[in-house]
Scaffold this motif. Sequence first.
Motif, short mmCIF file in Angstrom:
data_model
loop_
_atom_site.label_atom_id
_atom_site.label_comp_id
_atom_site.label_asym_id
_atom_site.label_seq_id
_atom_site.Cartn_x
_atom_site.Cartn_y
_atom_site.Cartn_z
N LEU B 333 -3.81 -3.20 -7.36
CA LEU B 333 -3.43 -4.50 -7.87
C LEU B 333 -1.93 -4.68 -7.75
O LEU B 333 -1.16 -3.84 -8.21
N ILE B 334 -1.55 -5.78 -7.17
CA ILE B 334 -0.12 -5.97 -6.98
C ILE B 334 0.36 -7.08 -7.89
O ILE B 334 -0.13 -8.21 -7.84
N ASN B 335 1.33 -6.70 -8.69
CA ASN B 335 1.86 -7.64 -9.65
C ASN B 335 3.25 -8.10 -9.20
O ASN B 335 4.26 -7.49 -9.51
N SER B 336 3.25 -9.16 -8.40
CA SER B 336 4.54 -9.68 -7.96
C SER B 336 4.39 -11.14 -7.60
O SER B 336 3.50 -11.51 -6.83
N ASP B 341 3.69 -11.38 2.14
CA ASP B 341 3.11 -10.82 3.35
C ASP B 341 2.33 -9.56 3.01
O ASP B 341 2.87 -8.61 2.47
N VAL B 342 1.05 -9.58 3.28
CA VAL B 342 0.21 -8.41 3.00
C VAL B 342 -0.46 -7.98 4.28
O VAL B 342 -1.08 -8.79 4.97
N GLN B 343 -0.35 -6.70 4.60
CA GLN B 343 -0.98 -6.19 5.82
C GLN B 343 -1.89 -5.04 5.47
O GLN B 343 -1.47 -4.03 4.92
N PHE B 357 -18.73 -5.66 3.22
CA PHE B 357 -17.96 -6.86 3.57
C PHE B 357 -17.69 -7.71 2.33
O PHE B 357 -16.63 -8.32 2.19
N LEU B 358 -18.66 -7.71 1.44
CA LEU B 358 -18.45 -8.51 0.23
C LEU B 358 -17.39 -7.89 -0.66
O LEU B 358 -16.58 -8.58 -1.27
N ARG B 359 -17.39 -6.55 -0.70
CA ARG B 359 -16.35 -5.88 -1.50
C ARG B 359 -14.98 -6.15 -0.93
O ARG B 359 -14.01 -6.34 -1.65
N LEU B 360 -14.95 -6.18 0.41
CA LEU B 360 -13.69 -6.46 1.06
C LEU B 360 -13.19 -7.85 0.67
O LEU B 360 -12.03 -8.04 0.30
N LYS B 361 -14.11 -8.76 0.69
CA LYS B 361 -13.71 -10.12 0.33
C LYS B 361 -13.22 -10.16 -1.12
O LYS B 361 -12.23 -10.81 -1.45
N GLN B 362 -13.93 -9.46 -1.95
CA GLN B 362 -13.56 -9.43 -3.36
C GLN B 362 -12.13 -8.92 -3.53
O GLN B 362 -11.35 -9.45 -4.32
N TYR B 363 -11.81 -7.88 -2.74
CA TYR B 363 -10.48 -7.33 -2.87
C TYR B 363 -9.44 -8.31 -2.34
O TYR B 363 -8.40 -8.53 -2.95
N LEU B 364 -9.75 -8.93 -1.23
CA LEU B 364 -8.80 -9.85 -0.65
C LEU B 364 -8.56 -11.05 -1.57
O LEU B 364 -7.49 -11.66 -1.56
N LYS B 368 -3.63 -13.60 -5.29
CA LYS B 368 -3.64 -15.01 -5.67
C LYS B 368 -2.27 -15.65 -5.59
O LYS B 368 -2.12 -16.83 -5.90
N GLN B 369 -1.26 -14.89 -5.19
CA GLN B 369 0.09 -15.45 -5.21
C GLN B 369 0.18 -16.65 -4.27
O GLN B 369 -0.36 -16.62 -3.18
N PRO B 370 0.85 -17.69 -4.71
CA PRO B 370 1.00 -18.86 -3.84
C PRO B 370 1.84 -18.49 -2.63
O PRO B 370 2.84 -17.80 -2.76
N GLY B 371 1.42 -18.94 -1.46
CA GLY B 371 2.24 -18.68 -0.28
C GLY B 371 2.00 -17.33 0.35
O GLY B 371 2.61 -17.01 1.36
N VAL B 372 1.12 -16.54 -0.20
CA VAL B 372 0.92 -15.21 0.39
C VAL B 372 0.02 -15.32 1.61
O VAL B 372 -0.93 -16.09 1.64
N LEU B 373 0.36 -14.59 2.63
CA LEU B 373 -0.43 -14.59 3.86
C LEU B 373 -0.94 -13.19 4.14
O LEU B 373 -0.19 -12.22 4.07
N LEU B 374 -2.22 -13.10 4.44
CA LEU B 374 -2.83 -11.79 4.65
C LEU B 374 -3.03 -11.51 6.13
O LEU B 374 -3.24 -12.41 6.93
N ASN B 375 -2.99 -10.23 6.43
CA ASN B 375 -3.28 -9.78 7.78
C ASN B 375 -4.22 -8.59 7.68
O ASN B 375 -4.00 -7.69 6.88
N LEU B 376 -5.23 -8.58 8.50
CA LEU B 376 -6.16 -7.46 8.43
C LEU B 376 -6.41 -6.88 9.81
O LEU B 376 -6.71 -7.60 10.75
#
Lengths: 179, 456
Positions: B333-336, B341-343, B357-364, B368-376
Amino acid sequence: MASSSTSVVVSNKEKENKNTKKVTLKSSDGESFEVDESVAMESQTIKHIIEDGCANNEIPLPNVTSGILSRVIEYCKKHKEAAGESEPSVTSYTSNSTTNPLTEWDTEFVKVDQNTLFDLILAANYLDIKGLLDLTCKTVADMMKGKTPQEIRETFHIKNDYTPEEEAEVRKENQWAFE
Amino acid sequence: MKKMMVFPRESSKSDKIDAEDRISELPEPIKQHILFFMCPEDAARTTVLSKTWQQTWNSLRRLSFFSVGLDCTKTLEILHTEKVIIQSFKVILIRADASPSCIGKWLELVLGNYINQLLLDIIFEYTLPKQMFAAKSLAILYLRGCRLVESFFDENAKFTRLKELTLDKVVQDGNAIQELLNRCPVLEAFSIDNCLNVYCLELYNLPNLKMAKINRVRMFYINEAPNLHTLCCTAKISIIFLLCTTYTNLRKLSIRIGYNSFDVMYVPRLNSMFPLLETLDLNDIRRLDEVKISHDRLESLSLSTKFNTITGQIDCKNLVSCKYEGKTIPSLLINSSRLQDVQLKLLTDYPLDTWWFLRLKQYLETFKQPGVLLNLQLQIESSMVEINPELLSEQSVCPLTNFKHLRFLHIESSQNHRDIIDAMLWTIHPEMISVKLLSQPDSALIKVKYFVMSDC
């Protein structure tokens, strides 16, 4: 020409008999010096003048006084004798002169006052005599060796034109040398 | 001719003041000629005599020299005669090119030319000669494939100018590398890699050291390095910081350690020991299952592990970028609030099913931070992939849109390509998908891609 199998003494004698061509060098203060052409050709400058056929009878050297010219001639004579070949002698002062048999003589030769030493440098430069230039420059370098900048300034009467801030700045740039 | 009598000039006080500074009046080429008869320190010191002398030193031609497999003796000799300062001498050699005595000759020549930077890349082992350690003017030294002998280091010999030192594949007799390191008082950057049998390396008394890259040593001690800014270290056994010290200037720390004590000992003390840390990379974490990273200034964090499942909490209020690499879906859990940017890189080698796959989605979805962009980046080694599309559509409500890039590194089972990509698309709608296609492109795949793009 002298064959390479003959001993040094013989070839010198042969040269004296064969190559008695002389040139006259005239100093800035009007004094004339007659020398063997081969000795005079230790100077590349003179060598070019002779080879270009502009020698006539006298070669004027307006940048060299008689006192200095006589010393220069002494140097050239001594080094020419020691080399004993038909090419101008090439003495290297860059390495430790264990190969140079004239080391002692050279050391005595440069035991002169500063003014004479600088005159010799300028003359060697003008006359293009590599050995003499190297010898005299190395002597100056040795005089600067191991001294602090202030000591060097005193020895050579160099005026320090840095402000204290500027000097500190320069020291910083080459700090490694001042450790 | 009779010997001339020599009367040295008597210098009286008035004489001194009026005395001419003839040496500075000499033509520049002659002054340069004089400089080249001096050793590097003496010559460099003349810059402080007067501005004229500084000018002379600066007017010396400077040259960089780069030779691959050639004999440079003649050229170097000419350069010395022409009074050219060799600023940089780089030599790359393989066995057939030059004998050790030849190399020794070159070193002698360049050391006499006030060398600033020396790079020796010699594939066979070349023992560095003793005189090299008297090279005061060296500022940058790069050695590859050479041999250092401990006994060559004089008690007092120091590289007073050496700022950058790089050792690659260097062999040492005794503790030569440590001895060398101890003699570089102004060192700013140090890098060592691929040097065999370096059991223990210690950094102390290096007040100017800003960057250190230590690779493949057994143990590494950092005692005193108050200005250390960046440290990258891979050590087989351990890296040891002094516990009660604050490494006040350390900004970037990148660690990979075999028998890790770092996680256990230093992670809890991150804030106190490394207050200004901005970037932290913990690679190959082994012992720490539960990660608790708490730091006020950390901006970039990278964690990787080959074995464990990492769980934990990251309390770094200034964290902007976070990277994770592992086998399983982490529970971090990231508290910031500043996270942008998350990779994630998941290298799975176990069977996957719909729940995975569902667990993965759950983690992703936890990002919730606004503006955060994920990369997988996803690697699927196992050929056992079972996906139930109905189950997916049941469970999955809204695909994530804050996704920049989905990249499939490898999908083992070629038949399931479509299903897998399909499954992922139930969970996320990325801006971009990359797939490594081993076989002919499948028309169905292309359809899928098109679907995603038209969605945006």
